[in-house]
Design a protein around this motif. Structure first.
Motif, PDB file in Angstrom:
ATOM      1  N   VAL A  63       0.830  -1.213   0.000  1.00  0.00           N
ATOM      2  CA  VAL A  63       0.000   0.000   0.000  1.00  0.00           C
ATOM      3  C   VAL A  63       0.860   1.256   0.000  1.00  0.00           C
ATOM      4  O   VAL A  63       0.590   2.218  -0.729  1.00  0.00           O
ATOM      5  N   LEU A  64       1.890   1.247   0.812  1.00  0.00           N
ATOM      6  CA  LEU A  64       2.752   2.422   0.923  1.00  0.00           C
ATOM      7  C   LEU A  64       3.678   2.583  -0.284  1.00  0.00           C
ATOM      8  O   LEU A  64       4.266   3.651  -0.470  1.00  0.00           O
ATOM      9  N   SER A  65       3.782   1.539  -1.096  1.00  0.00           N
ATOM     10  CA  SER A  65       4.666   1.596  -2.264  1.00  0.00           C
ATOM     11  C   SER A  65       3.926   1.872  -3.563  1.00  0.00           C
ATOM     12  O   SER A  65       4.530   1.850  -4.636  1.00  0.00           O
ATOM     13  N   LEU A  66       2.628   2.112  -3.489  1.00  0.00           N
ATOM     14  CA  LEU A  66       1.842   2.364  -4.696  1.00  0.00           C
ATOM     15  C   LEU A  66       2.360   3.598  -5.439  1.00  0.00           C
ATOM     16  O   LEU A  66       2.664   4.617  -4.830  1.00  0.00           O
ATOM     17  N   LYS A  67       2.416   3.493  -6.766  1.00  0.00           N
ATOM     18  CA  LYS A  67       2.962   4.567  -7.596  1.00  0.00           C
ATOM     19  C   LYS A  67       1.874   5.342  -8.343  1.00  0.00           C
ATOM     20  O   LYS A  67       2.074   5.807  -9.448  1.00  0.00           O
ATOM     21  N   PHE A  68       0.734   5.488  -7.730  1.00  0.00           N
ATOM     22  CA  PHE A  68      -0.361   6.211  -8.361  1.00  0.00           C
ATOM     23  C   PHE A  68      -0.166   7.715  -8.245  1.00  0.00           C
ATOM     24  O   PHE A  68       0.466   8.210  -7.304  1.00  0.00           O
ATOM     25  N   ALA A 145      -3.835   4.122   5.467  1.00  0.00           N
ATOM     26  CA  ALA A 145      -2.598   4.661   4.901  1.00  0.00           C
ATOM     27  C   ALA A 145      -2.823   5.945   4.123  1.00  0.00           C
ATOM     28  O   ALA A 145      -1.973   6.852   4.140  1.00  0.00           O
ATOM     29  N   HIS A 146      -3.955   6.064   3.432  1.00  0.00           N
ATOM     30  CA  HIS A 146      -4.142   7.202   2.522  1.00  0.00           C
ATOM     31  C   HIS A 146      -5.348   8.085   2.858  1.00  0.00           C
ATOM     32  O   HIS A 146      -5.557   9.112   2.202  1.00  0.00           O
ATOM     33  N   GLY A 147      -6.126   7.682   3.867  1.00  0.00           N
ATOM     34  CA  GLY A 147      -7.345   8.425   4.170  1.00  0.00           C
ATOM     35  C   GLY A 147      -7.130   9.857   4.612  1.00  0.00           C
ATOM     36  O   GLY A 147      -7.991  10.714   4.428  1.00  0.00           O
ATOM     37  N   ASN A 148      -5.960  10.152   5.193  1.00  0.00           N
ATOM     38  CA  ASN A 148      -5.739  11.494   5.715  1.00  0.00           C
ATOM     39  C   ASN A 148      -5.377  12.507   4.633  1.00  0.00           C
ATOM     40  O   ASN A 148      -5.457  13.716   4.849  1.00  0.00           O
ATOM     41  N   LYS A 149      -5.004  12.033   3.442  1.00  0.00           N
ATOM     42  CA  LYS A 149      -4.591  12.966   2.399  1.00  0.00           C
ATOM     43  C   LYS A 149      -5.407  12.842   1.103  1.00  0.00           C
ATOM     44  O   LYS A 149      -5.355  13.727   0.246  1.00  0.00           O
ATOM     45  N   ALA A 150      -6.155  11.738   0.989  1.00  0.00           N
ATOM     46  CA  ALA A 150      -6.931  11.521  -0.233  1.00  0.00           C
ATOM     47  C   ALA A 150      -8.233  12.309  -0.210  1.00  0.00           C
ATOM     48  O   ALA A 150      -8.748  12.667   0.853  1.00  0.00           O
ATOM     49  N   GLU A 151      -8.771  12.577  -1.401  1.00  0.00           N
ATOM     50  CA  GLU A 151     -10.042  13.284  -1.542  1.00  0.00           C
ATOM     51  C   GLU A 151     -11.073  12.358  -2.167  1.00  0.00           C
ATOM     52  O   GLU A 151     -10.734  11.488  -2.976  1.00  0.00           O
ATOM     53  N   MET A 168      -6.311  -0.443 -14.662  1.00  0.00           N
ATOM     54  CA  MET A 168      -5.327   0.324 -13.904  1.00  0.00           C
ATOM     55  C   MET A 168      -4.888  -0.435 -12.657  1.00  0.00           C
ATOM     56  O   MET A 168      -3.697  -0.527 -12.358  1.00  0.00           O
ATOM     57  N   ILE A 169      -5.854  -1.004 -11.939  1.00  0.00           N
ATOM     58  CA  ILE A 169      -5.531  -1.749 -10.718  1.00  0.00           C
ATOM     59  C   ILE A 169      -4.712  -2.996 -11.052  1.00  0.00           C
ATOM     60  O   ILE A 169      -3.685  -3.270 -10.428  1.00  0.00           O
ATOM     61  N   SER A 170      -5.169  -3.752 -12.052  1.00  0.00           N
ATOM     62  CA  SER A 170      -4.481  -4.990 -12.421  1.00  0.00           C
ATOM     63  C   SER A 170      -3.058  -4.723 -12.904  1.00  0.00           C
ATOM     64  O   SER A 170      -2.152  -5.526 -12.669  1.00  0.00           O
ATOM     65  N   ASN A 171      -2.872  -3.589 -13.562  1.00  0.00           N
ATOM     66  CA  ASN A 171      -1.569  -3.259 -14.128  1.00  0.00           C
ATOM     67  C   ASN A 171      -0.607  -2.666 -13.103  1.00  0.00           C
ATOM     68  O   ASN A 171       0.612  -2.887 -13.175  1.00  0.00           O
ATOM     69  N   MET A 172      -1.144  -1.939 -12.135  1.00  0.00           N
ATOM     70  CA  MET A 172      -0.295  -1.172 -11.217  1.00  0.00           C
ATOM     71  C   MET A 172      -0.105  -1.840  -9.853  1.00  0.00           C
ATOM     72  O   MET A 172       0.922  -1.639  -9.205  1.00  0.00           O
ATOM     73  N   VAL A 173      -1.073  -2.622  -9.404  1.00  0.00           N
ATOM     74  CA  VAL A 173      -1.003  -3.224  -8.070  1.00  0.00           C
ATOM     75  C   VAL A 173      -0.487  -4.657  -8.184  1.00  0.00           C
ATOM     76  O   VAL A 173      -1.159  -5.519  -8.757  1.00  0.00           O
ATOM     77  N   LYS A 174       0.680  -4.915  -7.657  1.00  0.00           N
ATOM     78  CA  LYS A 174       1.309  -6.224  -7.797  1.00  0.00           C
ATOM     79  C   LYS A 174       0.960  -7.176  -6.649  1.00  0.00           C
ATOM     80  O   LYS A 174       0.966  -8.383  -6.833  1.00  0.00           O
ATOM     81  N   ASN A 175       0.721  -6.653  -5.470  1.00  0.00           N
ATOM     82  CA  ASN A 175       0.352  -7.512  -4.344  1.00  0.00           C
ATOM     83  C   ASN A 175      -1.031  -8.103  -4.604  1.00  0.00           C
ATOM     84  O   ASN A 175      -2.008  -7.370  -4.783  1.00  0.00           O
TER      85      ASN A 175
END
Length: 214
Positions: A63-68, A145-151, A168-175
């Protein structure tokens, strides 16, 4: 008392002592079996705990390594938060008498461990949505992990920016666990929209058009 009688009595007493020893050994072996089973269960539970901790560590890392981009992250967050809200709302619908006791999804997750009634309802709601505990773990970790900064983006805005969220999810999320959780979140929300669409189309025209004041 002759020698034969004495010998017979001694033999019976010896057999009794042997029998007592065998009973004592049997009880001892049963105790050892119980201890062994108990230790085996503890070892299995500990192994599961370690495995779960390892899986959660991998999830956090993923989650913390996501490159979105910020926009992509906001879109994913929007799906995640909608699913979590739906789950919370659905549980409360089934447990109206516990609304005050379950103000958040976190309270449901916490209390279901010891409360069978809440746990049964929670499991039935997950089944309704086609979700599993692992999916919820992934979505909750993403939210924390992202709720405090996401909109939050509404559906129309999401569709404007990304046409194929699944790709997008299938291509970018490896876990795999995180990927499955996010894909299911999208599926739940999109399925809900598809089911609502026919109902909206069948609504009377007067309900769709605001009344005009003369």
């Amino acid at each position: 008392m002759n020698n034969e009688t004495t010998t017979l009595i001694s033999l019976k007493e010896a057999m009794k002592r042997v029998d007592h020893k065998l009973q004592a050994l049997e009880a001892h072996f049963k105790e050892l079996d119980f201890i062994k089973d108990n230790l085996t269960q503890k070892f299995e539970d500990h192994s599961k705990t370690l495995a779960n901790q390892g899986a959660q560590d991998e999830l956090w890392t993923a989650v913390l390594s996501l490159k979105f981009t910020s926009m992509e992250l906001n879109i994913l967050y929007s799906y995640v938060i909608e699913v979590l809200v739906h789950l919370h709302t659905r549980v409360l619908e089934k447990l109206p008498d516990l609304v005050r006791c379950l103000p958040t999804l976190a309270s449901i997750l916490r209390r279901k461990v010891k409360n069978k009634r809440i746990r049964v309802v929670w499991e039935s709601v997950l089944e309704e949505y086609g979700l599993q505990e692992g999916d919820i773990t992934a979505l909750c970790i993403f939210f924390v992990a992202h709720g405090n900064k996401a909109e939050y983006y509404i559906a129309k805005v999401r569709q404007m920016y990304i046409k194929d969220i699944n790709f997008m999810i299938s291509n970018m999320v490896k876990n795999q666990a995180l990927q499955d959780g996010l894909l299911k979140a999208v599926q739940v929300i999109e399925k809900g929209k598809a089911e609502m669409a026919p109902k909206e189309k069948k609504s009377p025209l007067k309900e769709l058009i605001p009344s005009l004041k003369s």
